[in-house]
Scaffold this motif. Sequence first.
Motif, PDB file in Angstrom:
ATOM      1  N   TYR A 194      -2.876  -4.852   7.697  1.00 55.34           N
ATOM      2  CA  TYR A 194      -2.384  -5.983   6.924  1.00 55.34           C
ATOM      3  C   TYR A 194      -1.245  -5.552   6.017  1.00 55.34           C
ATOM      4  O   TYR A 194      -1.330  -4.507   5.384  1.00 55.34           O
ATOM      5  CB  TYR A 194      -3.484  -6.538   6.035  1.00 55.34           C
ATOM      6  N   LYS A 197       0.924  -7.251   2.838  1.00 54.86           N
ATOM      7  CA  LYS A 197       1.068  -8.426   1.977  1.00 54.86           C
ATOM      8  C   LYS A 197       2.098  -8.127   0.889  1.00 54.86           C
ATOM      9  O   LYS A 197       2.143  -7.012   0.378  1.00 54.86           O
ATOM     10  CB  LYS A 197      -0.282  -8.782   1.348  1.00 54.86           C
ATOM     11  N   ARG A 227       3.940   0.991   7.906  1.00 56.28           N
ATOM     12  CA  ARG A 227       4.608   1.787   6.870  1.00 56.28           C
ATOM     13  C   ARG A 227       6.089   1.447   6.776  1.00 56.28           C
ATOM     14  O   ARG A 227       6.650   1.359   5.685  1.00 56.28           O
ATOM     15  CB  ARG A 227       4.401   3.274   7.141  1.00 56.28           C
ATOM     16  N   TYR A 235      -2.936  -9.048  -4.967  1.00 57.72           N
ATOM     17  CA  TYR A 235      -4.262  -8.508  -5.297  1.00 57.72           C
ATOM     18  C   TYR A 235      -4.956  -7.993  -4.039  1.00 57.72           C
ATOM     19  O   TYR A 235      -4.895  -6.820  -3.732  1.00 57.72           O
ATOM     20  CB  TYR A 235      -5.113  -9.568  -6.019  1.00 57.72           C
ATOM     21  N   LEU A 283       9.066  -2.885  -0.239  1.00 59.64           N
ATOM     22  CA  LEU A 283       9.069  -2.242  -1.561  1.00 59.64           C
ATOM     23  C   LEU A 283      10.508  -2.116  -2.058  1.00 59.64           C
ATOM     24  O   LEU A 283      10.810  -2.416  -3.212  1.00 59.64           O
ATOM     25  CB  LEU A 283       8.408  -0.862  -1.479  1.00 59.64           C
ATOM     26  N   TYR A 310       9.562  -6.108  -4.020  1.00 59.93           N
ATOM     27  CA  TYR A 310       8.283  -6.814  -4.056  1.00 59.93           C
ATOM     28  C   TYR A 310       7.140  -5.900  -4.471  1.00 59.93           C
ATOM     29  O   TYR A 310       7.214  -4.684  -4.296  1.00 59.93           O
ATOM     30  CB  TYR A 310       7.943  -7.362  -2.666  1.00 59.93           C
ATOM     31  N   ASP A 311       6.075  -6.504  -4.951  1.00 62.85           N
ATOM     32  CA  ASP A 311       4.803  -5.796  -5.018  1.00 62.85           C
ATOM     33  C   ASP A 311       4.257  -5.832  -3.589  1.00 62.85           C
ATOM     34  O   ASP A 311       4.339  -6.856  -2.906  1.00 62.85           O
ATOM     35  CB  ASP A 311       3.846  -6.509  -5.984  1.00 62.85           C
ATOM     36  N   VAL A 312       3.735  -4.700  -3.109  1.00 58.55           N
ATOM     37  CA  VAL A 312       3.324  -4.617  -1.711  1.00 58.55           C
ATOM     38  C   VAL A 312       1.944  -3.995  -1.594  1.00 58.55           C
ATOM     39  O   VAL A 312       1.618  -3.055  -2.316  1.00 58.55           O
ATOM     40  CB  VAL A 312       4.308  -3.726  -0.900  1.00 58.55           C
ATOM     41  N   LYS A 313       1.143  -4.513  -0.682  1.00 58.73           N
ATOM     42  CA  LYS A 313      -0.079  -3.798  -0.296  1.00 58.73           C
ATOM     43  C   LYS A 313      -0.157  -3.722   1.215  1.00 58.73           C
ATOM     44  O   LYS A 313       0.153  -4.695   1.915  1.00 58.73           O
ATOM     45  CB  LYS A 313      -1.319  -4.496  -0.855  1.00 58.73           C
ATOM     46  N   VAL A 314      -0.555  -2.559   1.710  1.00 58.11           N
ATOM     47  CA  VAL A 314      -0.698  -2.353   3.147  1.00 58.11           C
ATOM     48  C   VAL A 314      -2.096  -1.814   3.379  1.00 58.11           C
ATOM     49  O   VAL A 314      -2.487  -0.818   2.783  1.00 58.11           O
ATOM     50  CB  VAL A 314       0.327  -1.317   3.662  1.00 58.11           C
ATOM     51  N   SER A 315      -2.851  -2.495   4.217  1.00 63.98           N
ATOM     52  CA  SER A 315      -4.212  -2.020   4.481  1.00 63.98           C
ATOM     53  C   SER A 315      -4.303  -1.475   5.897  1.00 63.98           C
ATOM     54  O   SER A 315      -3.976  -2.161   6.852  1.00 63.98           O
ATOM     55  CB  SER A 315      -5.203  -3.157   4.281  1.00 63.98           C
ATOM     56  N   GLU A 316      -4.727  -0.240   6.010  1.00 66.33           N
ATOM     57  CA  GLU A 316      -4.716   0.440   7.308  1.00 66.33           C
ATOM     58  C   GLU A 316      -6.125   0.652   7.834  1.00 66.33           C
ATOM     59  O   GLU A 316      -7.088   0.491   7.106  1.00 66.33           O
ATOM     60  CB  GLU A 316      -4.048   1.821   7.165  1.00 66.33           C
ATOM     61  N   ILE A 336       2.351 -15.400  -2.200  1.00 69.96           N
ATOM     62  CA  ILE A 336       2.165 -14.145  -1.469  1.00 69.96           C
ATOM     63  C   ILE A 336       2.391 -14.383   0.021  1.00 69.96           C
ATOM     64  O   ILE A 336       1.943 -15.384   0.566  1.00 69.96           O
ATOM     65  CB  ILE A 336       0.729 -13.622  -1.664  1.00 69.96           C
ATOM     66  N   PRO A 379      -5.871  -6.650  -0.518  1.00 67.51           N
ATOM     67  CA  PRO A 379      -5.089  -6.032   0.549  1.00 67.51           C
ATOM     68  C   PRO A 379      -5.418  -6.602   1.935  1.00 67.51           C
ATOM     69  O   PRO A 379      -4.760  -6.245   2.897  1.00 67.51           O
ATOM     70  CB  PRO A 379      -5.500  -4.559   0.470  1.00 67.51           C
TER      71      PRO A 379
END
Lengths: 578, 189
Positions: free
Chosen positions: B52, B54, B21, B60, B28, B32-38, B3, B62
């Motif tokens: 963040y 990732k 964003r 997993y 994306l 990729y699998d993506v996570k964005v933490s705002e 990751i 975020p």
Amino acid sequence: MSMKKLMLGNEAFARGLYEAGCRVVSSYPGTPSTEITEKVAEYDEVYAEWAPNEKVAMETALGVSIGGARAFCGMKHVGLNVAADPLYTASYTGVNAGLVIAVADDQGMHSSQNEQDSRHHAIASKVPMLEPSDSGECKEFVKRAFEISENFDTPVIVRMSTRVAHSQSVVEISERREIGLKEYTKKPEKYVMMPAYAKGRHVFVEERTEKLREYAETSPLNRAEISEKAEFGVITNGAAYQYTKEALGERASVLKLGIVNPLPVELIKDFCKKYKKIYIIEELDGIIESHCRNIGVNNVVGKEIFSCIGEINQSVIAEKILGRVNNFQQLDENIPVRPPVMCAGCPHRGLFYCLKKLGVMVSGDIGCYTLGASAPLSAMDTTICMGASVSGLHGFNKARGADSEHRSVAVIGDSTFIHSGITGLVNIAYNNSNSTVIILDNSITGMTGHQQNPTTGKNLKGEPAYAVNLEELCKAVGIKRVRVTDPYKLAETEQVIREELEADEASVIISRRPCALLKYVKHSPALKVSGEKCVGCKACMKLGCPAISIRNKKAVIDHTQCVGCGICKEQCKFGAIE
Amino acid sequence: MEIKSIMIVGVGGQGSLLASRLLGNVLLAQGYDVKVSEVHGMSQRGGSVVTYVKYGEKVYSPVIEKGEADMIISFELLESARSLPYLKEGGKLITSTQQIDPMPVITGNMEYPENLAEKLSEKAKVIAVDALSLAEQAGSAKASNVVLMGVLASRTDYPEELWQNALKECVPAKFLELNKKAFELGRSV
Ligand SMILES: Cc1ncc(C[n+]2csc(CCOP(=O)(O)OP(=O)(O)O)c2C)c(N)n1
């Protein structure tokens, strides 16, 4: 149609409402729940509104459900305290069409006044609660929640958290399923909760909980992920599931609980038999852990190593369970903190500057203006919950008498006043305290990101709506002295506050000026400091404006931030600001 | 694939949401699998803001913790200093040289630390960019977030087309040209 998109948990939740055929939404904003309602309002098929507070929203949603349409109502954790009254009895009445409630907890208190665990409300009201772990689950769980609501005749709460609500992850979109309006039939034994009928419904509620518990034993919302290499087991829920997977990978088998109330019994017993040691990784209170002990499962470790304060994350888990700590660098430098501040041009600033100067006791409330408590303004004595400024001031003055009445004020925002300040003001008029209440009317619900409210003249969709006339409202409840002032005018505002403090009657001051961030607000040109006239006295710095700083012993104004509100100009005795 | 973690830091109001964003969309589209933490709410009012991003085969958590970030993109120097502990050994820090005084400095209780860019360079690989000037050159001081995304784009190898699509997707039409220019200026740093 199938399509993959990155979506916030809240946005995916809204999509779930849409796809599930939800028809009516009534909510009150609150971080981190707000975007669910904002996003669902973008679908034409769904009617959505901002209610004046969570109790009204919940009662409206229950009315929708009884009326036969799928209903939703969203709020933050403390909002559920306000809506607890209807919730606890809606549990008894059950529903006609499905009723789903979102409650968003704020682990880590990123934007809240407490860190309560709303699972306690689900347990106490005997209402089922689901908890998703990412955006995809948000959407799926909402659809399940409507089915559970209708199959078991109960409101269903979906518990969100800051990390799930405000993280984007990949979501698969599908179509909306229209659900027709259900027939409404009068059933007093179900919907009129007077003692004779409520007794019958309480029996129903207890039976329902048992059925829901059976459902939780086998529902796909609860799942065991067994790893061949597992050294121990973990039971977890919500965001903590993600942290667990990242930190422990295949070293743990995981029982992921998507239904956090009621909790299964046999499922947990079976899982816990498989391993010598079971870690319970849950944020905030040890609810799953207590449940395990109650059902005689004792090989569990939970709150003795994981705190009930703040968020858990992968590092915490790796450290506590595996003893692994990451290396990191840092500067040998004292790095000043950067707390949130009132924006440049914020109308609240002038008002708080006057209050600081007058040295009065300030009974505070919740909103952007709570920042008036921070340095350099430091003009707030208390902040408890929405509405408490007004009622709390009345109490404070009843305790300390006439002298205090001339030296104390309450401050409350427009949205907060409508939410729960009105009843406190009625109490001031009815029970006679000579209190001074200041309504900070910035024509918007600022703190939560600019939602309309009943004073702004617009509804959630931005369409024209009736605007409450605050002056007339205050007069109608019995306040004879109602004044309006412009907080950009420091001298005038100070004078008005002085007069109302002196008066031997209760009064309301409306400090009126729209939020500087509103699109329709026209800004004046940025101000400049004349280097020649500035003597470096720092009087302007007392305002705590983020656009003003000192460079080489003189004030300078950051032209990208300044909106020309002019209060620093009024403050400068040397005419150095133009 | 392991990751990857990118942290975006700045001051509330500097546009970290748009930056994350844009990046999320590009990743994306890369499959990729993506996570964005705002961050929403209180800290958006001029406080420290951390986002963040990732990505990888399966993401997993975020959030990014100390010592985990492969890259940090910072809109402000003091925030760069604050975020340094999150950088992995060997990680990269792309920072704007902009300085915004926090309240303890404004009130005179603390000093804004001096020579931060140099001090950071002693501890990590640092790319310092005057993003504010480039943004003003593009037409608005508010576009420094997109300038820095341009800098990031030039240090990674995702197809130009994906960035352009992401810009179209995330930026309102009337600001698109301005932001494209800001992105280009950042890319050629
Ligand atoms: C019961 C409850 N619901 C919602 C919130 C979230 N919240 C905090 S302040 C606020 C409203 C702020 O609006 P306003 O009173 O107009 O003040 P402003 O922020 O505009 O200054 C809301 C909805 C809360 N803290 N408590």
